[in-house]
Scaffold this motif. Structure first.
Motif, PDB file in Angstrom:
ATOM      1  N   VAL A 118       0.841  -1.199   0.000  1.00 25.88           N
ATOM      2  CA  VAL A 118       0.000   0.000   0.000  1.00 25.88           C
ATOM      3  C   VAL A 118       0.880   1.255   0.000  1.00 25.88           C
ATOM      4  N   LYS A 119       1.955   1.234   0.780  1.00 19.89           N
ATOM      5  CA  LYS A 119       2.883   2.374   0.806  1.00 19.89           C
ATOM      6  C   LYS A 119       3.499   2.610  -0.575  1.00 19.89           C
TER       7      LYS A 119
ATOM      8  N   VAL B  55      -4.861  -2.168  -4.364  1.00 17.90           N
ATOM      9  CA  VAL B  55      -4.539  -3.160  -3.339  1.00 17.90           C
ATOM     10  C   VAL B  55      -5.791  -3.295  -2.489  1.00 17.90           C
ATOM     11  N   ALA B  56      -6.243  -4.536  -2.274  1.00 19.63           N
ATOM     12  CA  ALA B  56      -7.467  -4.755  -1.513  1.00 19.63           C
ATOM     13  C   ALA B  56      -7.359  -6.057  -0.742  1.00 19.63           C
TER      14      ALA B  56
ATOM     15  N   GLY C 193     -16.524  -8.941  11.221  1.00 19.23           N
ATOM     16  CA  GLY C 193     -15.606  -9.665  12.073  1.00 19.23           C
ATOM     17  C   GLY C 193     -14.151  -9.369  11.783  1.00 19.23           C
ATOM     18  N   GLY C 194     -13.855  -8.230  11.191  1.00 21.42           N
ATOM     19  CA  GLY C 194     -12.465  -7.894  10.882  1.00 21.42           C
ATOM     20  C   GLY C 194     -12.376  -6.599  10.110  1.00 21.42           C
ATOM     21  N   ARG C 195     -11.143  -6.186   9.828  1.00 24.18           N
ATOM     22  CA  ARG C 195     -10.884  -4.941   9.106  1.00 24.18           C
ATOM     23  C   ARG C 195     -10.285  -5.262   7.741  1.00 24.18           C
ATOM     24  N   TRP C 196     -10.601  -4.425   6.777  1.00 22.01           N
ATOM     25  CA  TRP C 196      -9.984  -4.556   5.466  1.00 22.01           C
ATOM     26  C   TRP C 196      -9.353  -3.230   5.070  1.00 22.01           C
ATOM     27  N   ILE C 197      -8.638  -3.243   3.977  1.00 22.45           N
ATOM     28  CA  ILE C 197      -8.074  -2.019   3.416  1.00 22.45           C
ATOM     29  C   ILE C 197      -8.235  -2.078   1.903  1.00 22.45           C
ATOM     30  N   VAL C 198      -8.585  -0.968   1.306  1.00 21.03           N
ATOM     31  CA  VAL C 198      -8.682  -0.868  -0.152  1.00 21.03           C
ATOM     32  C   VAL C 198      -8.056   0.455  -0.562  1.00 21.03           C
ATOM     33  N   ILE C 199      -7.158   0.410  -1.536  1.00 24.49           N
ATOM     34  CA  ILE C 199      -6.574   1.640  -2.074  1.00 24.49           C
ATOM     35  C   ILE C 199      -6.596   1.576  -3.587  1.00 24.49           C
TER      36      ILE C 199
ATOM     37  N   TRP D  66      -2.989  -7.437  -5.149  1.00 23.68           N
ATOM     38  CA  TRP D  66      -2.544  -6.211  -5.825  1.00 23.68           C
ATOM     39  C   TRP D  66      -2.634  -6.456  -7.317  1.00 23.68           C
ATOM     40  N   THR D  67      -3.179  -5.487  -8.047  1.00 19.37           N
ATOM     41  CA  THR D  67      -3.301  -5.663  -9.485  1.00 19.37           C
ATOM     42  C   THR D  67      -3.386  -4.317 -10.196  1.00 19.37           C
ATOM     43  N   MET D  68      -2.996  -4.362 -11.477  1.00 16.08           N
ATOM     44  CA  MET D  68      -3.238  -3.241 -12.390  1.00 16.08           C
ATOM     45  C   MET D  68      -4.224  -3.669 -13.482  1.00 16.08           C
ATOM     46  N   HIS D  69      -4.796  -4.842 -13.294  1.00 13.34           N
ATOM     47  CA  HIS D  69      -5.730  -5.383 -14.277  1.00 13.34           C
ATOM     48  C   HIS D  69      -6.986  -4.526 -14.304  1.00 13.34           C
TER      49      HIS D  69
END
Length: 275
Positions: free
Chosen positions: A123-124, A203-204, A189-195, A217-220
């Motif tokens: 993600v960074k 990134v998800a 029941g949890g945390r996610w991250i999407v950028i 992670w993808t550029m598709h």
């Protein structure tokens, strides 16, 4: 014999007139432009254009004066220079094509990332490469670890927009607090991250499972486009909820609970992605 050499010089990027002028100077030099035209057969109307081209490329030398004199770079030096240039071009082509091939593969592949720290590092990298816009869906736990990179991106002129779950405060980003952040954490029941970076890479994934966290992670474009658009539609909904929350909750219940239940496939109305 001379015709063969002319063809060889053409293969070394000489035009026919350049090759004739260079051979004339190899046979006799120094010569004036007039003499080169006479000895080589290059038309006088073109000779100075041809000689200037050879001088600029470094294939011949010119002595200043009222009547410039021209001399050829020795044949061995010419070949050495051409060989070095060719090798440089091959090396550049090799690197450029490898980078292009790698980039093309990235645009088609979907890469699996395992582990919370590894996910945040990717993600960074996405944040650092962004030039126009970052869309980020995130909990406070992860935001604190990414805040420095996000601030630097904003300083570069990148628009940073955050869909926040929990109490996230920022003076450099557009922060939209999700209207049911705590409830979502409970349901999922949890945390996610999407950028989404520049609408070109994503990134998800889940980040609340420590070393067992998973992300992609993808550029598709087949994934980048719908994931980015879902985030944008979340922003639409939050804008609408801010202005019309009371009216919407009259129809769909507190925090639109009736809608969540309508589209759930589980009797307890919770999400079970992590089971």
């Amino acid at each position: 014999m001379k015709e063969n050499i002319l063809e060889i010089l053409k293969n070394l990027n000489f035009t026919e007139y350049e090759a004739k002028a260079y051979l004339a100077l190899l046979e006799e030099s120094p010569l004036t432009g007039y003499a080169v035209a006479k000895n080589s057969g290059v038309p006088r109307s073109r000779i100075y254009e041809v000689l200037d081209s050879l001088v600029i490329r470094g294939d011949i030398l010119v002595s200043p004066g009222n009547t410039p004199q021209y001399s050829p770079v020795p044949a061995k030096e010419l070949i050495k220079s051409r060989r070095m240039k060719a090798e440089e071009n091959f090396e550049l082509a090799e690197k450029s094509l490898e980078q292009f091939e790698h980039s093309a593969n990235d645009r088609e592949n979907i890469w699996n990332i395992r582990g919370r720290n590894e996910i945040l590092e990717k993600v960074k990298a996405c944040i650092r490469s962004a030039k126009k816009r970052i869309l980020l869906e995130i909990w406070n736990d992860e935001f604190e670890e990414l805040e420095s990179e996000l601030s630097q991106a904003a300083d570069r002129g990148v628009n940073v927009t955050v869909i926040a779950y929990g109490e996230i405060v920022s003076d450099f980003a557009n922060v939209y607090h999700h209207y049911m952040g705590h409830k979502i954490t409970e349901e999922y029941g949890g945390r996610w991250i999407v950028i989404s970076g520049d609408d070109s890479e994503v990134v998800a994934g889940i980040v609340s499972l420590g070393k067992d966290s998973r992300a992609a992670w993808t550029m598709h474009v087949g994934l980048v486009m719908p994931i980015t658009e879902v985030m944008i539609h979340d922003l639409y909904l939050m804008e609408i909820m801010e202005k019309h929350k009371e009216l919407l909750e009259e129809s769909f219940g507190e925090n639109l609970v009736h809608l969540r239940r309508k589209f759930s496939i589980h009797p307890d109305f919770k999400k079970h992605y992590l089971d």
